[in-house]
Design a protein around this motif. Structure first.
Motif: not given
Ligand SMILES: [Zn+2]
Length: 422
Positions: A209-215, A259-278
Protein backbone atom coordinates in the motif's frame (compact mmCIF):
# COMPACT_ATOMS: atom_id res chain seq x y z
CA UNK A 1 31.19 1.44 -8.79
CA UNK A 2 27.60 0.46 -9.46
CA UNK A 3 26.70 0.58 -5.78
CA UNK A 4 28.25 3.99 -5.49
CA UNK A 5 26.09 5.34 -8.34
CA UNK A 6 23.05 3.81 -6.70
CA UNK A 7 23.67 5.71 -3.48
CA UNK A 8 24.27 8.94 -5.32
CA UNK A 9 20.98 8.66 -7.13
CA UNK A 10 19.03 7.89 -3.99
CA UNK A 11 20.67 10.20 -1.48
CA UNK A 12 17.68 10.05 0.88
CA UNK A 13 18.13 6.32 1.39
CA UNK A 14 19.96 5.50 4.56
CA UNK A 15 23.03 3.42 3.82
CA UNK A 16 21.90 0.58 6.09
CA UNK A 17 18.74 0.25 4.00
CA UNK A 18 20.71 0.46 0.78
CA UNK A 19 22.76 -2.48 1.98
CA UNK A 20 19.60 -4.44 2.66
CA UNK A 21 18.31 -3.93 -0.85
CA UNK A 22 21.64 -4.62 -2.50
CA UNK A 23 21.59 -8.04 -0.90
CA UNK A 24 18.48 -8.75 -2.98
CA UNK A 25 20.30 -8.05 -6.23
CA UNK A 26 22.75 -10.90 -5.78
CA UNK A 27 23.18 -13.54 -8.43
CA UNK A 28 22.74 -16.27 -5.78
CA UNK A 29 19.35 -14.89 -4.78
CA UNK A 30 18.16 -14.35 -8.38
CA UNK A 31 19.37 -17.85 -9.19
CA UNK A 32 17.49 -19.37 -6.22
CA UNK A 33 14.15 -17.93 -7.39
CA UNK A 34 14.73 -18.60 -11.08
CA UNK A 35 15.80 -22.21 -10.48
CA UNK A 36 12.77 -22.95 -8.32
CA UNK A 37 10.34 -21.68 -10.97
CA UNK A 38 12.09 -23.34 -13.91
CA UNK A 39 12.94 -26.64 -12.22
CA UNK A 40 11.83 -29.92 -13.79
CA UNK A 41 9.59 -30.40 -10.73
CA UNK A 42 7.34 -27.63 -12.07
CA UNK A 43 6.97 -29.57 -15.36
CA UNK A 44 6.85 -26.42 -17.43
CA UNK A 45 4.05 -24.75 -15.42
CA UNK A 46 1.38 -25.77 -17.92
CA UNK A 47 -2.09 -24.30 -17.44
CA UNK A 48 -4.52 -26.60 -15.55
CA UNK A 49 -1.74 -28.86 -14.21
CA UNK A 50 -1.03 -29.55 -10.52
CA UNK A 51 2.50 -28.22 -11.10
CA UNK A 52 1.31 -24.72 -11.99
CA UNK A 53 -0.32 -24.69 -8.56
CA UNK A 54 3.03 -25.59 -7.09
CA UNK A 55 4.51 -22.57 -8.87
CA UNK A 56 1.62 -20.45 -7.52
CA UNK A 57 2.37 -21.64 -3.96
CA UNK A 58 6.03 -20.78 -4.39
CA UNK A 59 5.20 -17.24 -5.61
CA UNK A 60 2.74 -16.74 -2.74
CA UNK A 61 5.45 -17.80 -0.29
CA UNK A 62 7.82 -15.21 -1.78
CA UNK A 63 5.14 -12.49 -1.76
CA UNK A 64 4.47 -13.23 1.91
CA UNK A 65 8.18 -13.13 2.68
CA UNK A 66 8.30 -9.73 0.97
CA UNK A 67 5.54 -8.51 3.29
CA UNK A 68 2.98 -7.90 0.55
CA UNK A 69 -0.71 -7.73 1.45
CA UNK A 70 -3.52 -9.50 -0.39
CA UNK A 71 -5.60 -7.24 -2.61
CA UNK A 72 -8.93 -6.26 -1.01
CA UNK A 73 -11.90 -8.44 -2.05
CA UNK A 74 -9.66 -11.30 -3.08
CA UNK A 75 -9.29 -14.80 -1.78
CA UNK A 76 -5.81 -14.40 -0.26
CA UNK A 77 -3.16 -13.85 -2.92
CA UNK A 78 -5.06 -15.87 -5.53
CA UNK A 79 -7.27 -14.15 -8.10
CA UNK A 80 -9.24 -17.02 -9.56
CA UNK A 81 -11.04 -16.78 -12.90
CA UNK A 82 -12.68 -19.38 -15.08
CA UNK A 83 -12.91 -20.18 -18.75
CA UNK A 84 -15.52 -22.12 -20.58
CA UNK A 85 -14.22 -24.71 -23.02
CA UNK A 86 -16.64 -26.07 -25.61
CA UNK A 87 -16.39 -29.00 -28.01
CA UNK A 88 -18.87 -29.89 -30.71
CA UNK A 89 -20.56 -33.27 -30.31
CA UNK A 90 -23.05 -33.04 -33.17
CA UNK A 91 -25.00 -30.66 -35.39
CA UNK A 92 -27.92 -31.98 -37.42
CA UNK A 93 -31.41 -31.20 -38.66
CA UNK A 94 -33.20 -30.00 -41.81
CA UNK A 95 -33.11 -26.77 -43.80
CA UNK A 96 -35.96 -26.24 -46.30
CA UNK A 97 -36.64 -29.95 -46.42
CA UNK A 98 -33.01 -31.07 -46.88
CA UNK A 99 -30.58 -32.45 -44.28
CA UNK A 100 -27.52 -30.25 -44.04
CA UNK A 101 -23.84 -31.05 -43.91
CA UNK A 102 -22.39 -30.76 -40.39
CA UNK A 103 -19.44 -28.88 -41.85
CA UNK A 104 -21.67 -26.10 -43.14
CA UNK A 105 -22.46 -25.03 -39.55
CA UNK A 106 -20.25 -23.32 -37.01
CA UNK A 107 -21.81 -22.51 -33.67
CA UNK A 108 -20.82 -20.59 -30.55
CA UNK A 109 -22.86 -21.45 -27.53
CA UNK A 110 -22.33 -22.36 -23.90
CA UNK A 111 -25.47 -24.51 -23.75
CA UNK A 112 -25.05 -28.26 -24.13
CA UNK A 113 -28.16 -28.68 -26.28
CA UNK A 114 -29.57 -25.94 -28.52
CA UNK A 115 -32.36 -26.24 -31.07
CA UNK A 116 -33.29 -23.39 -33.34
CA UNK A 117 -36.14 -23.13 -35.81
CA UNK A 118 -37.62 -20.32 -37.90
CA UNK A 119 -39.88 -19.63 -34.89
CA UNK A 120 -37.20 -19.47 -32.18
CA UNK A 121 -35.70 -16.25 -30.89
CA UNK A 122 -32.76 -16.07 -33.21
CA UNK A 123 -32.19 -12.96 -35.32
CA UNK A 124 -31.51 -14.00 -38.91
CA UNK A 125 -28.73 -11.87 -40.43
CA UNK A 126 -26.45 -12.25 -43.46
CA UNK A 127 -22.85 -12.11 -44.58
CA UNK A 128 -23.31 -11.52 -48.29
CA UNK A 129 -20.99 -11.91 -51.26
CA UNK A 130 -18.66 -8.88 -51.23
CA UNK A 131 -19.05 -8.15 -47.49
CA UNK A 132 -16.01 -7.77 -45.23
CA UNK A 133 -16.16 -11.28 -43.72
CA UNK A 134 -13.87 -10.73 -40.71
CA UNK A 135 -15.61 -7.57 -39.66
CA UNK A 136 -19.13 -9.04 -39.87
CA UNK A 137 -18.05 -12.31 -38.28
CA UNK A 138 -16.58 -10.48 -35.26
CA UNK A 139 -19.57 -8.18 -35.07
CA UNK A 140 -22.05 -11.06 -34.77
CA UNK A 141 -19.84 -13.10 -32.43
CA UNK A 142 -19.57 -10.21 -30.01
CA UNK A 143 -23.13 -8.92 -30.29
CA UNK A 144 -25.63 -9.50 -27.49
CA UNK A 145 -28.49 -11.81 -28.41
CA UNK A 146 -28.99 -14.98 -30.44
CA UNK A 147 -28.08 -14.90 -34.12
CA UNK A 148 -28.42 -17.20 -37.10
CA UNK A 149 -25.88 -15.81 -39.56
CA UNK A 150 -26.40 -16.94 -43.17
CA UNK A 151 -22.98 -16.89 -44.87
CA UNK A 152 -22.75 -16.73 -48.65
CA UNK A 153 -20.96 -19.75 -50.21
CA UNK A 154 -18.37 -17.39 -51.77
CA UNK A 155 -16.79 -17.58 -48.28
CA UNK A 156 -16.53 -21.41 -48.28
CA UNK A 157 -12.75 -21.45 -47.90
CA UNK A 158 -12.58 -19.07 -44.97
CA UNK A 159 -15.59 -20.84 -43.39
CA UNK A 160 -13.72 -24.17 -43.39
CA UNK A 161 -11.02 -22.65 -41.21
CA UNK A 162 -13.40 -21.50 -38.45
CA UNK A 163 -13.31 -23.67 -35.38
CA UNK A 164 -16.13 -24.13 -32.95
CA UNK A 165 -14.09 -25.81 -30.25
CA UNK A 166 -13.15 -22.79 -28.21
CA UNK A 167 -12.03 -21.63 -24.82
CA UNK A 168 -13.56 -18.39 -23.71
CA UNK A 169 -12.92 -16.31 -20.70
CA UNK A 170 -16.43 -15.18 -20.12
CA UNK A 171 -19.62 -17.12 -20.35
CA UNK A 172 -21.97 -15.39 -22.75
CA UNK A 173 -25.61 -16.29 -22.26
CA UNK A 174 -26.44 -16.09 -25.94
CA UNK A 175 -25.70 -18.25 -28.97
CA UNK A 176 -24.53 -17.49 -32.49
CA UNK A 177 -24.81 -20.01 -35.32
CA UNK A 178 -23.15 -19.46 -38.70
CA UNK A 179 -24.52 -21.43 -41.62
CA UNK A 180 -22.99 -21.62 -45.07
CA UNK A 181 -25.79 -21.48 -47.64
CA UNK A 182 -26.41 -20.38 -51.23
CA UNK A 183 -30.04 -19.64 -50.42
CA UNK A 184 -31.98 -17.90 -47.66
CA UNK A 185 -33.24 -20.61 -45.24
CA UNK A 186 -37.01 -20.30 -44.67
CA UNK A 187 -37.97 -23.40 -42.69
CA UNK A 188 -35.40 -25.12 -40.54
CA UNK A 189 -34.70 -27.16 -37.45
CA UNK A 190 -31.09 -27.14 -36.34
CA UNK A 191 -29.96 -29.06 -33.27
CA UNK A 192 -26.50 -28.56 -31.80
CA UNK A 193 -24.98 -30.61 -29.00
CA UNK A 194 -21.82 -29.52 -27.24
CA UNK A 195 -19.61 -30.63 -24.43
CA UNK A 196 -19.16 -27.71 -22.02
CA UNK A 197 -16.33 -27.66 -19.50
CA UNK A 198 -15.59 -24.94 -17.01
CA UNK A 199 -11.99 -24.67 -15.86
CA UNK A 200 -10.23 -22.20 -13.63
CA UNK A 201 -6.85 -20.53 -13.41
CA UNK A 202 -5.45 -17.99 -10.99
CA UNK A 203 -3.29 -14.90 -11.04
CA UNK A 204 -1.17 -14.23 -7.95
CA UNK A 205 -1.56 -10.66 -6.74
CA UNK A 206 0.11 -8.84 -3.83
CA UNK A 207 0.06 -5.19 -2.79
CA UNK A 208 2.39 -2.78 -1.07
CA UNK A 209 0.00 0.00 0.00
CA UNK A 210 1.13 3.54 -0.83
CA UNK A 211 1.96 6.03 1.91
CA UNK A 212 0.25 9.17 0.57
CA UNK A 213 -1.21 8.26 -2.84
CA UNK A 214 -2.62 4.84 -2.08
CA UNK A 215 -5.38 5.02 -4.67
CA UNK A 216 -2.83 5.42 -7.48
CA UNK A 217 -1.38 2.12 -8.61
CA UNK A 218 1.88 1.11 -10.21
CA UNK A 219 1.89 -2.47 -11.45
CA UNK A 220 4.87 -4.83 -11.82
CA UNK A 221 3.93 -8.01 -13.66
CA UNK A 222 5.06 -11.14 -15.48
CA UNK A 223 3.37 -14.41 -16.41
CA UNK A 224 4.14 -17.60 -14.53
CA UNK A 225 2.45 -20.11 -16.83
CA UNK A 226 4.38 -21.75 -19.65
CA UNK A 227 3.84 -24.58 -22.13
CA UNK A 228 4.07 -27.59 -19.79
CA UNK A 229 5.08 -30.93 -21.25
CA UNK A 230 5.47 -31.14 -25.02
CA UNK A 231 7.10 -33.11 -27.80
CA UNK A 232 10.55 -34.38 -26.77
CA UNK A 233 13.44 -32.61 -28.47
CA UNK A 234 16.55 -34.31 -29.91
CA UNK A 235 17.92 -34.78 -26.36
CA UNK A 236 14.70 -36.54 -25.35
CA UNK A 237 13.70 -33.65 -23.09
CA UNK A 238 9.96 -32.99 -23.07
CA UNK A 239 9.74 -30.43 -20.24
CA UNK A 240 9.30 -26.89 -21.51
CA UNK A 241 10.86 -25.21 -18.47
CA UNK A 242 10.28 -21.66 -19.66
CA UNK A 243 13.30 -20.40 -17.71
CA UNK A 244 13.44 -17.28 -19.84
CA UNK A 245 9.72 -17.31 -20.77
CA UNK A 246 8.76 -16.12 -18.28
CA UNK A 247 10.32 -17.42 -15.04
CA UNK A 248 12.84 -14.63 -15.56
CA UNK A 249 10.07 -12.02 -15.44
CA UNK A 250 8.49 -13.57 -12.34
CA UNK A 251 11.90 -13.63 -10.67
CA UNK A 252 12.09 -9.90 -11.38
CA UNK A 253 8.60 -9.25 -9.96
CA UNK A 254 9.40 -11.15 -6.74
CA UNK A 255 12.74 -9.38 -6.33
CA UNK A 256 11.23 -5.95 -7.01
CA UNK A 257 8.51 -6.65 -4.44
CA UNK A 258 11.21 -7.30 -1.84
CA UNK A 259 13.19 -4.29 -2.99
CA UNK A 260 10.33 -1.80 -2.68
CA UNK A 261 9.12 -3.39 0.56
CA UNK A 262 12.59 -2.94 2.02
CA UNK A 263 12.83 0.68 0.85
CA UNK A 264 9.40 1.18 2.42
CA UNK A 265 8.97 4.66 0.95
CA UNK A 266 6.49 4.16 -1.92
CA UNK A 267 3.93 6.94 -2.05
CA UNK A 268 1.83 5.17 -4.69
CA UNK A 269 0.45 1.68 -4.09
CA UNK A 270 2.45 -1.02 -5.82
CA UNK A 271 0.81 -4.13 -7.19
CA UNK A 272 2.90 -7.18 -7.95
CA UNK A 273 1.22 -9.76 -10.11
CA UNK A 274 2.09 -13.09 -11.66
CA UNK A 275 -0.36 -13.80 -14.47
CA UNK A 276 -1.61 -17.19 -15.59
CA UNK A 277 -2.91 -18.17 -19.02
CA UNK A 278 -0.57 -15.92 -21.02
CA UNK A 279 0.41 -18.72 -23.37
CA UNK A 280 -3.29 -19.48 -23.97
CA UNK A 281 -3.90 -15.93 -25.17
CA UNK A 282 -3.15 -13.46 -22.34
CA UNK A 283 -6.13 -14.73 -20.34
CA UNK A 284 -4.91 -13.81 -16.86
CA UNK A 285 -3.99 -10.22 -17.64
CA UNK A 286 -7.23 -9.73 -19.56
CA UNK A 287 -9.21 -10.78 -16.51
CA UNK A 288 -7.01 -8.80 -14.11
CA UNK A 289 -7.39 -5.63 -16.21
CA UNK A 290 -11.16 -6.00 -16.42
CA UNK A 291 -11.31 -5.65 -12.62
CA UNK A 292 -9.53 -2.30 -12.63
CA UNK A 293 -10.51 1.26 -13.24
CA UNK A 294 -7.75 2.16 -15.72
CA UNK A 295 -7.76 5.76 -14.50
CA UNK A 296 -6.28 4.60 -11.17
CA UNK A 297 -3.25 2.93 -12.80
CA UNK A 298 -0.30 5.33 -13.18
CA UNK A 299 2.00 2.85 -14.91
CA UNK A 300 2.57 -0.83 -15.61
CA UNK A 301 5.95 -2.54 -15.89
CA UNK A 302 5.40 -5.90 -17.53
CA UNK A 303 8.54 -7.99 -17.63
CA UNK A 304 8.89 -10.71 -20.22
CA UNK A 305 12.05 -12.70 -21.05
CA UNK A 306 15.03 -10.85 -19.60
CA UNK A 307 17.32 -13.85 -19.12
CA UNK A 308 19.44 -13.49 -22.25
CA UNK A 309 21.48 -10.61 -23.59
CA UNK A 310 19.59 -8.17 -25.77
CA UNK A 311 20.74 -7.52 -29.33
CA UNK A 312 22.83 -4.61 -27.94
CA UNK A 313 24.63 -6.81 -25.39
CA UNK A 314 24.74 -6.61 -21.61
CA UNK A 315 23.19 -3.85 -19.49
CA UNK A 316 20.42 -3.08 -21.93
CA UNK A 317 16.81 -3.98 -22.61
CA UNK A 318 14.01 -2.73 -24.82
CA UNK A 319 10.59 -1.32 -24.05
CA UNK A 320 7.66 -2.19 -26.29
CA UNK A 321 5.56 0.74 -27.48
CA UNK A 322 8.37 3.06 -26.37
CA UNK A 323 7.10 5.99 -28.47
CA UNK A 324 3.50 5.70 -27.28
CA UNK A 325 4.15 7.38 -23.89
CA UNK A 326 7.04 9.20 -22.22
CA UNK A 327 7.52 6.39 -19.66
CA UNK A 328 10.66 5.09 -21.41
CA UNK A 329 12.23 8.54 -21.22
CA UNK A 330 11.44 8.80 -17.50
CA UNK A 331 13.02 5.40 -16.85
CA UNK A 332 16.11 6.31 -18.83
CA UNK A 333 16.44 9.66 -17.03
CA UNK A 334 16.46 7.80 -13.70
CA UNK A 335 19.28 5.59 -14.98
CA UNK A 336 21.55 8.44 -16.04
CA UNK A 337 25.14 7.54 -15.21
CA UNK A 338 24.30 3.92 -14.36
CA UNK A 339 25.59 2.50 -17.64
CA UNK A 340 22.26 0.82 -18.29
CA UNK A 341 20.34 1.62 -21.45
CA UNK A 342 16.68 1.14 -22.44
CA UNK A 343 15.92 1.09 -26.18
CA UNK A 344 12.71 1.20 -28.21
CA UNK A 345 11.47 -2.24 -29.30
CA UNK A 346 13.61 -3.24 -32.33
CA UNK A 347 11.00 -5.72 -33.61
CA UNK A 348 8.01 -3.45 -34.36
CA UNK A 349 6.72 -5.79 -37.08
CA UNK A 350 6.14 -8.44 -34.38
CA UNK A 351 3.55 -6.22 -32.71
CA UNK A 352 4.86 -7.12 -29.23
CA UNK A 353 3.14 -4.14 -27.59
CA UNK A 354 -0.24 -5.76 -28.24
CA UNK A 355 0.83 -9.38 -27.74
CA UNK A 356 1.92 -9.41 -24.13
CA UNK A 357 0.27 -8.93 -20.75
CA UNK A 358 0.54 -5.14 -20.89
CA UNK A 359 -1.87 -5.01 -23.83
CA UNK A 360 -5.23 -4.98 -22.03
CA UNK A 361 -4.36 -1.97 -19.87
CA UNK A 362 -2.50 -0.21 -22.70
CA UNK A 363 -5.64 -0.44 -24.83
CA UNK A 364 -7.44 1.46 -22.08
CA UNK A 365 -4.85 4.24 -22.16
CA UNK A 366 -2.61 3.12 -19.29
CA UNK A 367 1.13 3.65 -19.85
CA UNK A 368 1.65 -0.11 -19.76
CA UNK A 369 4.80 -1.42 -21.40
CA UNK A 370 6.70 -4.67 -21.62
CA UNK A 371 10.41 -4.72 -20.82
CA UNK A 372 12.35 -7.49 -22.53
CA UNK A 373 15.72 -8.53 -23.89
CA UNK A 374 14.46 -11.37 -26.06
CA UNK A 375 15.93 -11.40 -29.55
CA UNK A 376 12.66 -12.15 -31.28
CA UNK A 377 14.33 -12.81 -34.63
CA UNK A 378 16.93 -15.26 -33.30
CA UNK A 379 16.26 -16.34 -29.69
CA UNK A 380 17.53 -19.90 -29.91
CA UNK A 381 15.43 -21.54 -27.20
CA UNK A 382 12.21 -19.53 -27.51
CA UNK A 383 9.27 -21.91 -26.98
CA UNK A 384 11.50 -25.00 -26.96
CA UNK A 385 12.35 -27.58 -24.29
CA UNK A 386 15.83 -26.05 -24.28
CA UNK A 387 14.64 -22.87 -22.52
CA UNK A 388 16.48 -23.83 -19.31
CA UNK A 389 18.28 -21.96 -16.53
CA UNK A 390 21.69 -22.99 -17.91
CA UNK A 391 21.05 -20.90 -21.03
CA UNK A 392 20.46 -17.69 -19.05
CA UNK A 393 22.95 -14.98 -18.20
CA UNK A 394 22.07 -14.62 -14.53
CA UNK A 395 24.55 -11.84 -13.64
CA UNK A 396 23.20 -9.74 -16.51
CA UNK A 397 19.63 -10.57 -15.50
CA UNK A 398 20.43 -9.43 -11.96
CA UNK A 399 21.63 -6.08 -13.31
CA UNK A 400 18.50 -5.72 -15.43
CA UNK A 401 16.22 -6.30 -12.43
CA UNK A 402 18.22 -3.84 -10.34
CA UNK A 403 18.00 -1.27 -13.14
CA UNK A 404 14.23 -1.70 -13.50
CA UNK A 405 13.89 -1.04 -9.76
CA UNK A 406 16.10 2.02 -9.97
CA UNK A 407 14.39 3.33 -13.11
CA UNK A 408 10.95 3.10 -11.49
CA UNK A 409 11.92 5.26 -8.51
CA UNK A 410 10.26 8.56 -9.47
CA UNK A 411 7.09 6.83 -10.67
CA UNK A 412 6.82 4.87 -7.43
CA UNK A 413 7.38 8.05 -5.41
CA UNK A 414 4.73 9.95 -7.40
CA UNK A 415 7.23 12.52 -8.64
CA UNK A 416 6.78 11.45 -12.27
CA UNK A 417 3.57 10.42 -13.98
CA UNK A 418 4.00 8.96 -17.47
CA UNK A 419 1.76 10.26 -20.28
CA UNK A 420 -1.18 8.07 -21.33
CA UNK A 421 -1.37 5.87 -24.42
CA UNK A 422 -3.48 7.66 -27.03
ZN1 LIG B 1 6.10 -15.09 -22.34
Amino acid sequence: MKKFTFLLLLPFVHSAIAQDTSSLFRVEEISRIEKALASDDMKGRGAYTPEIDKAADFIIGEFKAAGLKPFPDMDGFRQTFSQVGTRLISAHGMIDGEPFDEHSIVSFTNYPDVTLTQDSHFNKVYIKNGDNFRQKYNQYRQAEGNFLVVVDTSFSNIFKRLTQNTTQQYKPGSSTVFILSDSDPKEYTINIKKEIREKSLCNIVGVLPGRSAGSQFVIFSAHYDHLGIGKPDSRGDSIYNGANDDASGVTAVITLAKYFATLNNNERSLIFVAFSGEELGILGSTYFSSRFDPATVSAMFNIEMIGTESKWGKNSAYITGFEKTDMGQILQKNLAGSGFQFYPDPYPDQNLFFRSDNASLAKMGVPAHTISTSKMDSEKYYHTAGDEVETLDLPNMTEIIRSIGLSAGTIVSGKDTPSRVK
